[in-house]
Structures are given as structure tokens and as C-alpha cells.
Write a protein that holds these residues in place. Structure first.
Motif, PDB file in Angstrom:
ATOM      1  N   VAL A  82       0.866  -1.173   0.000  1.00 27.52           N
ATOM      2  CA  VAL A  82       0.000   0.000   0.000  1.00 27.52           C
ATOM      3  C   VAL A  82       0.902   1.222   0.000  1.00 27.52           C
ATOM      4  O   VAL A  82       1.742   1.392   0.885  1.00 27.52           O
ATOM      5  N   ASP A  84       2.409   4.915   0.389  1.00 26.39           N
ATOM      6  CA  ASP A  84       2.217   6.001   1.346  1.00 26.39           C
ATOM      7  C   ASP A  84       1.837   7.301   0.642  1.00 26.39           C
ATOM      8  O   ASP A  84       1.166   8.149   1.222  1.00 26.39           O
ATOM      9  N   ARG A 181      -2.055   7.572   7.069  1.00 24.90           N
ATOM     10  CA  ARG A 181      -2.804   6.612   6.259  1.00 24.90           C
ATOM     11  C   ARG A 181      -2.028   5.309   6.083  1.00 24.90           C
ATOM     12  O   ARG A 181      -2.612   4.213   6.134  1.00 24.90           O
ATOM     13  N   LYS A 185      -3.359   1.596   7.050  1.00 23.64           N
ATOM     14  CA  LYS A 185      -3.464   0.540   6.051  1.00 23.64           C
ATOM     15  C   LYS A 185      -2.554  -0.644   6.379  1.00 23.64           C
ATOM     16  O   LYS A 185      -2.915  -1.805   6.149  1.00 23.64           O
ATOM     17  N   GLU A 188      -4.308  -2.552   9.003  1.00 28.43           N
ATOM     18  CA  GLU A 188      -5.478  -3.262   8.455  1.00 28.43           C
ATOM     19  C   GLU A 188      -5.074  -4.516   7.704  1.00 28.43           C
ATOM     20  O   GLU A 188      -5.791  -5.524   7.727  1.00 28.43           O
ATOM     21  N   ARG A 189      -3.923  -4.475   7.019  1.00 27.03           N
ATOM     22  CA  ARG A 189      -3.458  -5.652   6.272  1.00 27.03           C
ATOM     23  C   ARG A 189      -2.842  -6.716   7.166  1.00 27.03           C
ATOM     24  O   ARG A 189      -2.463  -7.780   6.695  1.00 27.03           O
ATOM     25  N   GLU A 195      -2.218  -0.286  15.277  1.00 24.83           N
ATOM     26  CA  GLU A 195      -1.791   0.991  14.733  1.00 24.83           C
ATOM     27  C   GLU A 195      -0.648   1.583  15.571  1.00 24.83           C
ATOM     28  O   GLU A 195       0.264   2.208  15.030  1.00 24.83           O
ATOM     29  N   LYS A 222      -9.276   7.406   9.678  1.00 30.28           N
ATOM     30  CA  LYS A 222     -10.272   6.392   9.973  1.00 30.28           C
ATOM     31  C   LYS A 222     -11.701   6.923   9.815  1.00 30.28           C
ATOM     32  O   LYS A 222     -12.611   6.169   9.501  1.00 30.28           O
ATOM     33  N   ASP A 225     -11.428   9.031   5.396  1.00 31.67           N
ATOM     34  CA  ASP A 225     -10.568   8.659   4.261  1.00 31.67           C
ATOM     35  C   ASP A 225     -11.373   8.488   2.972  1.00 31.67           C
ATOM     36  O   ASP A 225     -10.910   8.826   1.892  1.00 31.67           O
TER      37      ASP A 225
END
Length: 346
Positions: A82, A84, A181, A185, A188-189, A195, A222, A225
Motif C-alpha cells: 500500500v 504512502d 494513512r 493501512k 489493516e493488512r 496501529e 479512519k 478517508d
């Protein structure tokens, strides 16, 4: 004068029809030289060892990312991580294309080999790959169809993301929103457990104050976005103010999303105006609570603001001191506790 008499060799036998043997010389008694067998073996072994050592060093350099490879652009998987960076500045992109056209690629990108595939995942160099692809499509020149790359072997996903972050922290001026961000991400992955862990690992080399600001922008990522169209243009001051209001006003994110959907902004300035209007609007007042029959409690004194910094406010309410804001994290609490302990000898 007496005449000279010519002497002839004495013939001892009948004259032979075969030609006379050649005269003997010194070279006839010198044996022809040839290399000794042991020398041939030693020379061959030395050459083989040197070639093997060279091959090992070559392969080691390739594994350690010290060897520049020339790879087709088609073999580079741009979405391996992902990214940046959210948007690309048009002027910077044009300047990069002009440089590549005039001087060629000066700095290799970084890639990782993808198991079982003839492809490479991109770690760093996203803008260079995009610029080369644009030049290839524009000119059709073969030199823009390949990219110079260093093959990296990150130990895990953490190291891969850190490599991308470090390269862009040096080469590109990422916004706080873009930094926040990538933290969200990556968590999340499942690359990081949380975080907090992602923030501490990806930005371990940046000052604590900057990490605190990035942490404040996480709430914006969050909440908004999907709604924001130009989030990378959000300034530090505006972002910190927005993050504070999102904490204080739970319904603000929904109000902003509805306003942006109703009037899609054409540029960053228009989006900033919508955000300002939403933050300036007074929240919808809730119905007054039913008064109870209990005696009225003496109202608390209004807080007095003693000092204010970006993301942090110090207030006094009577005999109490209050520290509020996104900067009031665990690290600040530990520092404050150590300072109080040293001051009062606790």
C-alpha cells in the motif's frame, strides 16, 4: 707465385645417392621444453578457484542488493505494498520525466523477488516507474521500457514497509495525512498487530513530537478517508484542529461526509472551505435533561488556559491542572511523571 690446391674430402666408400646429413648444431642436442604436468594441474585449479570465487561474490552481491539489475517494467508489481503517497504533484512529475529523458535513470529503484513468479514487488521508486512508463508510452523508445533496480531481501513485511517509508521520508515531502494513512493501512493488512505498533516501527527514526502529530491524523484517516478528495493538502494546523473536533463532536465526521457529497469540491481550497464551515457550525443541541429533585450542585469553575501548543493544551480548573489534546500520549505521561518525581523528590 705458387698455385693453391683445392682439397676435397676423402671418400672411404662408394658414393651414396642419399643426400648428405645436415650439419650438427647445438640445438640438436637441446631437448624440447614442455610444461611439467604438475604446473598444468596447478594453473587449472587456480583458474577454476578464481572463477568460482567470482561467481560466489557475484551471487552474494545480487542477494545483498549490491548489484544493479535491469528489469522490464512489466515485471514490476506496483501495488505490492500500500503506497504512502496518495497523489502525485504534476510539476514534480514533469520535472522527473524531463530528467529521465535528458540524463537517464540515475538512482535504482528497490524491489523484492516474488516467490514462484517472474515478477518483482516494488518497495521504493513508485514515481520513477510511473515516469518511465509515461516516457515509454510517449516516445516508444526501448530505453524507457526497463528500469534499473536493486534486489532487496527484507526479513518480513515490517522491513518492506520501513524501506518504503525511509525512502520517501528522504526524497518526498509526505503530508501528515499520508503518513497516518500508511499506518492505518499497514495495520489493516495485518502487517502490524496494531496501529500503535505500526506507528512506532514505521516512524521510529522521526522525533517524538512528529509521531504524536501523525497519531492525531490517524483519527481523520479512519473517519474521513473515503470522503476527503484532497486529504494530502490538509495542513498540520488544520489537521490537528480537525482531529480535536472529531474527538469532541462524535457526529462531526458524518456532517462533513454529507457536506462533501452534497457539494463535491473541485480543488483543495474548496474542500478546505467546506471543512472550515462544518467545524465552525454549532453542534445540534440535545434536549435538556429532566431536572431532578436533588439539590443543585455548585457549578465547577470555568477552566483557565495556561498554555497551548499544537495538539496540546494546559488548563487550570480551581486546584486542578488538566492536560488535553492528541499530544497527551503515554510518552508525555512518563516524561511528566519523571519530572514531577525529580522536582518533589518522590
Amino acid at each position: 707465385m705458387a698455385k693453391r690446391k683445392r682439397l676435397t674430402p676423402l671418400e672411404t666408400g662408394p658414393q651414396s645417392s642419399e643426400p648428405a646429413a645436415a650439419l650438427e648444431t647445438k640445438s640438436m642436442f637441446t631437448a624440447s621444453r614442455r610444461a611439467a604436468p604438475i604446473a598444468d594441474v596447478a594453473a587449472g585449479a587456480a583458474a577454476s578457484a578464481a572463477l568460482e570465487e567470482l561467481s560466489e561474490r557475484w551471487e552474494a552481491a545480487r542477494r545483498e542488493g549490491k548489484l544493479v539489475l535491469e528489469l522490464p517494467l512489466e515485471q514490476i508489481e506496483m501495488t505490492h505494498l500500500v503506497r504512502d503517497r496518495i497523489a502525485e504533484d504534476p510539476e514534480e512529475a514533469q520535472a522527473l520525466r524531463d530528467s529521465l529523458r535528458a540524463r537517464g535513470q540515475q538512482t535504482p529503484i528497490e524491489v523484492v523477488a516474488l516467490p514462484g513468479r517472474a515478477a518483482y514487488g516494488l518497495l521504493s521508486g513508485w514515481r520513477r516507474c510511473r515516469a518511465l512508463a509515461a516516457l515509454r508510452d510517449e516516445t516508444g523508445e526501448a530505453r524507457f521500457g526497463t528500469v534499473q533496480a536493486l534486489l532487496r531481501r527484507p526479513e518480513d513485511g515490517h522491513a518492506a514497509y520501513v524501506a518504503m517509508i525511509e525512502e520517501n521520508e528522504i526524497r518526498a515531502n509526505l503530508s501528515h495525512y499520508e503518513r497516518a494513512r500508511i499506518v492505518v493501512k499497514a495495520a489493516e493488512r495485518g502487517v502490524f498487530a496494531s496501529e500503535k505498533s505500526a506507528l512506532a516501527t514505521l516512524f521510529a527514526s522521526v522525533p517524538r513530537a512528529r509521531r504524536s502529530k501523525i497519531n492525531s491524523f490517524i483519527a481523520i484517516v479512519k473517519s474521513l478517508d473515503r470522503a476527503l478528495r484532497f486529504p494530502e493538502a490538509l495542513s498540520e494546523r488544520a489537521g490537528l484542529e480537525l482531529a480535536q473536533q472529531l474527538r469532541d463532536r462524535p457526529g462531526l465526521a458524518r456532517e462533513i461526509a454529507q457536506a462533501l457529497k452534497a457539494t463535491p469540491p473541485a480543488d483543495a481550497a474548496a474542500e478546505r472551505e467546506i471543512l472550515t464551515c462544518c467545524m465552525a457550525a454549532k453542534p445540534v443541541s440535545e434536549p435538556a435533561p429532566i431536572q431532578s429533585q436533588t439539590p443543585e450542585v455548585e457549578p465547577k469553575p470555568a477552566p483557565e488556559t495556561l498554555a497551548q501548543w499544537p495538539g496540546l493544551t494546559l488548563r487550570r480548573r480551581g486546584s486542578r491542572l488538566e492536560i488535553d489534546g492528541p499530544g497527551a500520549d503515554a510518552e508525555l505521561g512518563a516524561d511528566l511523571a519523571a519530572w514531577l518525581s525529580a522536582r518533589f523528590g518522590g
